[in-house]
Design an enzyme around this catalytic site. Structure first.
Site, mmCIF file in Angstrom:
data_model
loop_
_atom_site.group_PDB
_atom_site.id
_atom_site.type_symbol
_atom_site.label_atom_id
_atom_site.label_comp_id
_atom_site.label_asym_id
_atom_site.label_seq_id
_atom_site.Cartn_x
_atom_site.Cartn_y
_atom_site.Cartn_z
ATOM 1 N N CYS A 96 0.841 -1.202 0.000
ATOM 2 C CA CYS A 96 0.000 0.000 0.000
ATOM 3 C C CYS A 96 0.882 1.261 0.000
ATOM 4 O O CYS A 96 2.111 1.182 0.045
ATOM 5 C CB CYS A 96 -0.909 -0.002 1.229
ATOM 6 N N CYS B 18 3.309 1.514 2.996
ATOM 7 C CA CYS B 18 4.442 0.593 2.861
ATOM 8 C C CYS B 18 5.474 1.157 1.889
ATOM 9 O O CYS B 18 6.682 1.090 2.140
ATOM 10 C CB CYS B 18 3.964 -0.770 2.374
#
Length: 115
Positions: free
Chosen positions: A45, A48
């Protein structure tokens, strides 16, 4: 009665799609112990990816030439005991999880954990 899903058989939920057997767990454990490295644990995501780019900047700032692995397999993430991503792993040890660290925070953690 199908109203509100009453009467329907409920499926089981598993982080690895129902493939939590001894072989997949052993594979996750061996991947966890591979060499000296830096790993980002998370689904891929935006948070991250932000942690990964901040980690790259911190490594560049410190002059460290290490490869960063981005682990997205939830079986492997669970092997680290991480339940909140993104997480930062240095040499097999989880040093931060659940938030996006800034570059200067990562520099301090790397100096503390890698010397």
């Amino acid at each position: 009665m199908a109203l509100f899903n009453f009467g329907k058989k409920k499926g089981t939920f598993s982080c690895c799609g129902g493939n939590c057997n001894a072989e997949s767990m052993a594979k996750a454990e061996s991947a966890k112990k591979e060499g000296a490295s830096i790993k980002i644990l998370g689904s891929g995501c935006a948070k991250c990816n932000q942690l990964e780019s901040a980690t790259r900047a911190a490594l560049e700032q410190l002059g460290m030439d290490l490869e960063i692995d981005h682990i997205t397999d939830f079986t492997q993430i669970a092997a680290y005991g991480v339940m909140s991503t993104p997480a930062l792993v240095v040499d097999g040890k989880v040093i931060a999880y659940g938030k996006v660290l800034k570059t200067d925070e990562i520099v301090k953690l790397l100096l503390k954990n890698r010397g």
